[in-house]
Design a protein around this motif. Structure first.
Motif, PDB file in Angstrom:
ATOM      1  N   GLY A  51       0.813  -1.228   0.051  1.00 12.42           N
ATOM      2  CA  GLY A  51       0.194  -0.081  -0.258  1.00 12.42           C
ATOM      3  C   GLY A  51       0.701   0.731  -0.531  1.00 12.42           C
ATOM      4  N   VAL A  52       1.663   1.177   0.630  1.00 10.70           N
ATOM      5  CA  VAL A  52       2.891   2.074   1.066  1.00 10.70           C
ATOM      6  C   VAL A  52       3.389   2.459  -0.278  1.00 10.70           C
ATOM      7  N   GLY A  53       3.804   1.281  -1.171  1.00 13.53           N
ATOM      8  CA  GLY A  53       4.822   1.655  -2.317  1.00 13.53           C
ATOM      9  C   GLY A  53       4.032   1.878  -3.267  1.00 13.53           C
ATOM     10  N   ALA A 110       3.056   4.511   7.521  1.00  4.52           N
ATOM     11  CA  ALA A 110       3.123   4.215   5.813  1.00  4.52           C
ATOM     12  C   ALA A 110       3.183   5.832   5.499  1.00  4.52           C
ATOM     13  N   ILE A 111       2.702   7.360   6.442  1.00  4.85           N
ATOM     14  CA  ILE A 111       3.815   8.315   6.349  1.00  4.85           C
ATOM     15  C   ILE A 111       4.877   8.547   6.372  1.00  4.85           C
ATOM     16  N   GLN A 112       5.660   7.796   7.366  1.00  4.00           N
ATOM     17  CA  GLN A 112       6.927   8.413   7.813  1.00  4.00           C
ATOM     18  C   GLN A 112       7.531   7.340   6.359  1.00  4.00           C
ATOM     19  N   GLN A 113       7.211   6.383   5.962  1.00  4.98           N
ATOM     20  CA  GLN A 113       7.843   5.556   5.439  1.00  4.98           C
ATOM     21  C   GLN A 113       8.337   6.398   4.116  1.00  4.98           C
ATOM     22  N   ILE A 114       6.962   7.079   3.415  1.00  4.23           N
ATOM     23  CA  ILE A 114       6.829   7.454   1.681  1.00  4.23           C
ATOM     24  C   ILE A 114       7.360   8.973   2.658  1.00  4.23           C
ATOM     25  N   ALA A 115       8.348   9.720   3.074  1.00 11.75           N
ATOM     26  CA  ALA A 115       8.229  10.583   3.751  1.00 11.75           C
ATOM     27  C   ALA A 115       9.913  10.006   3.591  1.00 11.75           C
ATOM     28  N   SER A 116      10.805   9.117   3.562  1.00 10.91           N
ATOM     29  CA  SER A 116      11.674   9.003   4.202  1.00 10.91           C
ATOM     30  C   SER A 116      11.766   8.174   2.394  1.00 10.91           C
ATOM     31  N   LEU A 117      11.218   7.993   1.764  1.00 14.35           N
ATOM     32  CA  LEU A 117      11.113   7.420   0.004  1.00 14.35           C
ATOM     33  C   LEU A 117      11.525   9.137  -0.444  1.00 14.35           C
ATOM     34  N   VAL A 118      10.470   9.449  -0.479  1.00 14.31           N
ATOM     35  CA  VAL A 118      11.075  10.888  -1.265  1.00 14.31           C
ATOM     36  C   VAL A 118      11.630  11.527  -0.600  1.00 14.31           C
ATOM     37  N   LYS A 119      12.646  11.385   0.493  1.00 13.83           N
ATOM     38  CA  LYS A 119      14.069  12.019   1.165  1.00 13.83           C
ATOM     39  C   LYS A 119      14.915  11.482  -0.031  1.00 13.83           C
ATOM     40  N   ARG A 120      15.083  10.335  -0.404  1.00 13.53           N
ATOM     41  CA  ARG A 120      15.541   9.282  -0.607  1.00 13.53           C
ATOM     42  C   ARG A 120      15.810   9.034  -2.210  1.00 13.53           C
ATOM     43  N   GLN A 121      14.577   9.694  -2.742  1.00 16.15           N
ATOM     44  CA  GLN A 121      14.633   9.623  -4.378  1.00 16.15           C
ATOM     45  C   GLN A 121      14.986  11.062  -4.609  1.00 16.15           C
ATOM     46  N   ILE A 122      14.784  11.873  -3.831  1.00  8.87           N
ATOM     47  CA  ILE A 122      15.262  12.910  -3.849  1.00  8.87           C
ATOM     48  C   ILE A 122      17.008  13.440  -4.075  1.00  8.87           C
ATOM     49  N   GLU A 123      17.137  12.791  -2.877  1.00  9.68           N
ATOM     50  CA  GLU A 123      18.589  13.075  -2.692  1.00  9.68           C
ATOM     51  C   GLU A 123      19.698  11.739  -3.818  1.00  9.68           C
ATOM     52  N   LYS A 124      19.115  11.363  -4.789  1.00  7.24           N
ATOM     53  CA  LYS A 124      19.376   9.568  -5.413  1.00  7.24           C
ATOM     54  C   LYS A 124      18.959  10.389  -6.944  1.00  7.24           C
ATOM     55  N   GLU A 125      18.641  12.191  -7.090  1.00  3.36           N
ATOM     56  CA  GLU A 125      18.431  12.753  -7.617  1.00  3.36           C
ATOM     57  C   GLU A 125      16.971  12.009  -8.644  1.00  3.36           C
ATOM     58  N   ARG A 126      16.105  11.259  -8.110  1.00  2.46           N
ATOM     59  CA  ARG A 126      15.750  10.871  -9.271  1.00  2.46           C
ATOM     60  C   ARG A 126      14.199  11.518  -9.834  1.00  2.46           C
ATOM     61  N   VAL A 146     -14.620  -5.691 -10.760  1.00  2.00           N
ATOM     62  CA  VAL A 146     -13.355  -6.771  -9.634  1.00  2.00           C
ATOM     63  C   VAL A 146     -12.610  -6.820 -10.870  1.00  2.00           C
ATOM     64  N   ILE A 147     -11.284  -6.635 -10.583  1.00  2.49           N
ATOM     65  CA  ILE A 147     -10.002  -6.822 -11.430  1.00  2.49           C
ATOM     66  C   ILE A 147      -8.287  -7.120 -11.131  1.00  2.49           C
ATOM     67  N   GLY A 148      -7.804  -7.732 -11.205  1.00  6.59           N
ATOM     68  CA  GLY A 148      -6.323  -7.986 -10.561  1.00  6.59           C
ATOM     69  C   GLY A 148      -4.847  -6.914 -10.319  1.00  6.59           C
ATOM     70  N   MET A 149      -4.692  -6.140  -9.674  1.00  3.17           N
ATOM     71  CA  MET A 149      -3.530  -5.113 -10.806  1.00  3.17           C
ATOM     72  C   MET A 149      -1.974  -5.659  -9.923  1.00  3.17           C
ATOM     73  N   HIS A 150      -1.689  -6.122 -10.219  1.00  2.00           N
ATOM     74  CA  HIS A 150      -0.523  -6.800  -9.415  1.00  2.00           C
ATOM     75  C   HIS A 150       0.768  -6.055  -9.543  1.00  2.00           C
ATOM     76  N   PHE A 151       0.669  -5.221  -8.431  1.00  2.00           N
ATOM     77  CA  PHE A 151       2.519  -4.391  -8.193  1.00  2.00           C
ATOM     78  C   PHE A 151       3.236  -5.835  -7.266  1.00  2.00           C
ATOM     79  N   PHE A 152       4.269  -4.929  -8.304  1.00  2.00           N
ATOM     80  CA  PHE A 152       5.541  -5.539  -7.272  1.00  2.00           C
ATOM     81  C   PHE A 152       6.319  -4.663  -6.414  1.00  2.00           C
ATOM     82  N   ASN A 153       7.512  -5.441  -5.368  1.00  2.00           N
ATOM     83  CA  ASN A 153       8.320  -4.836  -4.415  1.00  2.00           C
ATOM     84  C   ASN A 153       9.415  -5.356  -5.385  1.00  2.00           C
ATOM     85  N   PRO A 154      10.334  -3.184  -4.681  1.00  2.00           N
ATOM     86  CA  PRO A 154       9.262  -2.406  -3.819  1.00  2.00           C
ATOM     87  C   PRO A 154       8.586  -1.778  -5.249  1.00  2.00           C
TER      88      PRO A 154
END
Ligand SMILES: NC(=O)c1ccc[n+]([C@@H]2O[C@H](COP(=O)([O-])OP(=O)(O)OC[C@H]3O[C@@H](n4cnc5c(N)ncnc54)[C@H](O)[C@@H]3O)[C@@H](O)[C@H]2O)c1
Length: 299
Positions: free
Chosen positions: A16-18, A43-59, A137-145
């Motif tokens: 859900g976070v991803g 979840a909010i903390q994890q999303i914020a830290s993912l955003v931070k990492r992506q900014i640091e990596k210039e993505r 109803v349908i399957g929408m199968h995402f992968f991790n990460p």
């Protein structure tokens, strides 16, 4: 086609976070619901830290990252998803829990809203049977990460309509993913293979074929897999992996019997990265701790 602006996500765990992050970065407004308040806070903390990492990596630019964060809203009641244009479920891999949720989602949302499940392996048709309009109803199968994995497997149940398939493929692409269209069979095209490989690796570990590191390295370098089966299982979560295997064992037969050592790992709480220890150990920051000790199967 219904214009999709607001995406509702149910379940704020690993997936859900991803999915929430990916949707928000691609410009969608997200409403995230979970039965657990602490899961929502985390979840909010994890999303914020993912955003931070992506900014640091210039993505991601700083401005885009901040904008994505403002697009995600956590909600305390399922009813608050009623105005969403598309709803994606990412709760525990349990058919009863999913059916009960889809019964509620079907009742609260307008009939032209697609209800998608991120199930790894379960029957879309069976989940859909709880809804009064199973055709949406349908399957929408995402992968991790989710932010790194390119694929979304779009899985059609018995009654899913073409319109729902098209809407889901379109959203998958607009979320920056490649899509494949799959007819429903247990484990679809991906989990069926991945569960088999992860299970076999555990049998090899139990038989003493090699250390987890050596088995992972063999599969990566010898077979050209990007991750070893133990690295991947630690990322997915062995509890989720076990649930998939049990279902595939029930539906497809003996070759999917879960390895007893894998079952023991789950019983002991060694679920992978999410509990800090699976086959490998991880520190507070999620970095793998290199072990000095010699290999033994009980490790
Ligand atoms: N982990 C993976 O790598 C992966 C990959 C693809 C698909 N999936 C599938 O995605 C789904 C979620 O997996 P996960 O790994 O994120 O699980 P998880 O255990 O990390 O998170 C599940 C979340 O759902 C919440 N939840 C449980 N019942 C709920 C309900 N009735 N309503 C609202 N929230 C509820 C829990 O509180 C928890 O926060 C499963 O169906 C799984 O098979 C997982």
């Amino acid at each position: 086609m219904r214009q999709v602006d607001h995406i509702g996500i149910v379940g704020a765990g690993v997936m859900g976070v991803g999915i929430a992050y990916q949707a928000a970065v691609q410009g969608y407004d997200v409403r995230l619901f979970d039965v657990s308040d602490s899961a929502l806070e985390k979840a909010i903390q994890q999303i914020a830290s993912l955003v931070k990492r992506q900014i640091e990596k210039e993505r991601l630019t700083h401005a885009d990252g901040q904008a994505a964060l403002t697009r995600i809203q956590t909600v305390k009641s399922l009813d608050e998803l009623a105005s969403c244009d598309f709803i994606i479920e990412a709760i525990v891999e349990d058919i009863g829990a999913k059916q009960s949720l889809f019964r509620k989602l079907d009742a609260i949302s307008p009939e032209n809203v697609v209800l998608a499940t991120n199930t790894s392996a379960k029957s879309i048709t069976e989940i859909a049977s709880a809804a009064s309009r199973p055709e949406r109803v349908i399957g929408m199968h995402f992968f991790n990460p989710v932010h790194r994995m390119k694929l979304v497997e779009v899985v059609r149940g018995l009654q899913t309509t073409d319109w729902v398939v098209e809407q889901t493929v379109k959203l998958g692409r607009e979320m920056g993913k490649e899509t494949v269209r799959i007819q429903e069979r247990p484990g679809f095209a991906t989990s069926r293979i991945s569960a088999l490989v992860g299970n076999e690796a555990f049998y090899m570990l139990m038989e003493g074929v090699g250390s987890p590191e050596d088995i992972d390295q063999a599969v990566k370098l010898g077979l050209n897999y990007p991750m070893g089966p133990f690295e991947l299982g630690d990322l997915v979560g062995w509890d989720t992996r076990l649930k998939v295997l049990q279902y595939l064992h029930e539906t497809l037969g003996e070759k999917f019997r879960p390895c007893p050592l894998l079952v023991q790992y789950v019983k002991s709480g060694r679920l992978g990265r999410k509990t800090g220890q699976g086959v490998y150990r991880y520190d507070e920051q999620g970095r793998r701790v290199k072990e000095q000790q010699e290999f033994s199967i009980g490790r």
